[in-house]
Design a protein around this motif. Structure first.
Motif, PDB file in Angstrom:
ATOM      1  N   ASN A   1       0.860  -1.180   0.000  1.00 39.83           N
ATOM      2  CA  ASN A   1       0.000   0.000   0.000  1.00 39.83           C
ATOM      3  C   ASN A   1       0.897   1.231   0.000  1.00 39.83           C
ATOM      4  O   ASN A   1       1.281   1.745   1.033  1.00 39.83           O
ATOM      5  N   ASN A   2       1.228   1.680  -1.223  1.00 41.93           N
ATOM      6  CA  ASN A   2       2.111   2.835  -1.360  1.00 41.93           C
ATOM      7  C   ASN A   2       1.509   3.823  -2.367  1.00 41.93           C
ATOM      8  O   ASN A   2       0.338   3.713  -2.719  1.00 41.93           O
ATOM      9  N   ASP A   3       2.310   4.760  -2.821  1.00 39.71           N
ATOM     10  CA  ASP A   3       1.804   5.856  -3.653  1.00 39.71           C
ATOM     11  C   ASP A   3       1.161   5.416  -4.961  1.00 39.71           C
ATOM     12  O   ASP A   3       0.315   6.129  -5.493  1.00 39.71           O
ATOM     13  N   ASP A   4       1.551   4.267  -5.503  1.00 37.87           N
ATOM     14  CA  ASP A   4       0.963   3.851  -6.778  1.00 37.87           C
ATOM     15  C   ASP A   4      -0.058   2.718  -6.638  1.00 37.87           C
ATOM     16  O   ASP A   4      -0.393   2.054  -7.597  1.00 37.87           O
ATOM     17  N   ILE A   5      -0.594   2.534  -5.420  1.00 36.74           N
ATOM     18  CA  ILE A   5      -1.541   1.433  -5.190  1.00 36.74           C
ATOM     19  C   ILE A   5      -2.788   1.545  -6.068  1.00 36.74           C
ATOM     20  O   ILE A   5      -3.257   0.547  -6.612  1.00 36.74           O
ATOM     21  N   PHE A   6      -3.327   2.740  -6.247  1.00 39.45           N
ATOM     22  CA  PHE A   6      -4.552   2.875  -7.028  1.00 39.45           C
ATOM     23  C   PHE A   6      -4.308   2.560  -8.502  1.00 39.45           C
ATOM     24  O   PHE A   6      -5.150   1.962  -9.163  1.00 39.45           O
ATOM     25  N   THR A   7      -3.140   2.935  -9.005  1.00 44.14           N
ATOM     26  CA  THR A   7      -2.782   2.603 -10.389  1.00 44.14           C
ATOM     27  C   THR A   7      -2.688   1.095 -10.557  1.00 44.14           C
ATOM     28  O   THR A   7      -3.231   0.530 -11.512  1.00 44.14           O
ATOM     29  N   LYS A   8      -2.006   0.438  -9.625  1.00 42.45           N
ATOM     30  CA  LYS A   8      -1.855  -1.020  -9.706  1.00 42.45           C
ATOM     31  C   LYS A   8      -3.204  -1.730  -9.596  1.00 42.45           C
ATOM     32  O   LYS A   8      -3.462  -2.706 -10.302  1.00 42.45           O
TER      33      LYS A   8
ATOM     34  N   GLU B   1      -5.123  -1.243 -12.855  1.00 44.57           N
ATOM     35  CA  GLU B   1      -4.569  -2.137 -13.882  1.00 44.57           C
ATOM     36  C   GLU B   1      -5.072  -3.565 -13.692  1.00 44.57           C
ATOM     37  O   GLU B   1      -5.412  -4.252 -14.658  1.00 44.57           O
TER      38      GLU B   1
END
Length: 136
Positions: free
Chosen positions: A36-43, A46
């Protein structure tokens, strides 16, 4: 009627456990975890797009009395932020009471706590399937 693809999330401050299922089979399986880091929503977006997810089932934490907790607020904010991404998937909550405890019981000692998170997500998703699709 074609089955729907489901993705479950066991949302934690460090990791998000994932599980998947298809309503035509109705068996939830662990699908790993994401930090759960800064790019979690992008991942997550996807993953939703890559697997044609129709419904995202998010574990909803409460205490043993059924009341919201600090973690409930965290999960609600997470879902609120994630819902700002335009996806064609419905976001729903499912009670996650004792899912992590049950996951630890099932798996015993594991090297990576992410395995427990993924197993907890599969328990949440299996509960959702049993409640929503039992008579299908």
């Amino acid at each position: 009627m074609a089955g729907k693809n489901l993705l479950a999330l066991d949302v934690g401050e460090r990791r998000i456990g994932l599980a998947m299922a298809d309503t035509s089979v109705r068996i939830a399986v662990p699908f790993g975890w994401l930090e759960n880091n800064d790019d979690i929503f992008t991942k997550l977006a996807e993953t939703v797009l890559r697997h044609g997810i129709d419904i995202i089932v998010v574990g909803y934490p409460r205490n043993q009395s059924g009341e919201p907790t600090k973690q409930t607020e965290f999960v609600e904010q997470f879902v609120n932020d994630f819902s700002e991404i335009e996806l064609d998937a419905e976001l729903v909550y499912q009670d996650e009471s004792l899912s992590s405890v049950e996951a630890e019981r099932r798996l015993g000692r594991v090297k990576d706590k992410g395995e427990i998170d993924a197993e907890a997500a599969s328990i949440i998703l299996q509960d959702y399937l049993e409640v929503r699709y039992a008579d299908s």
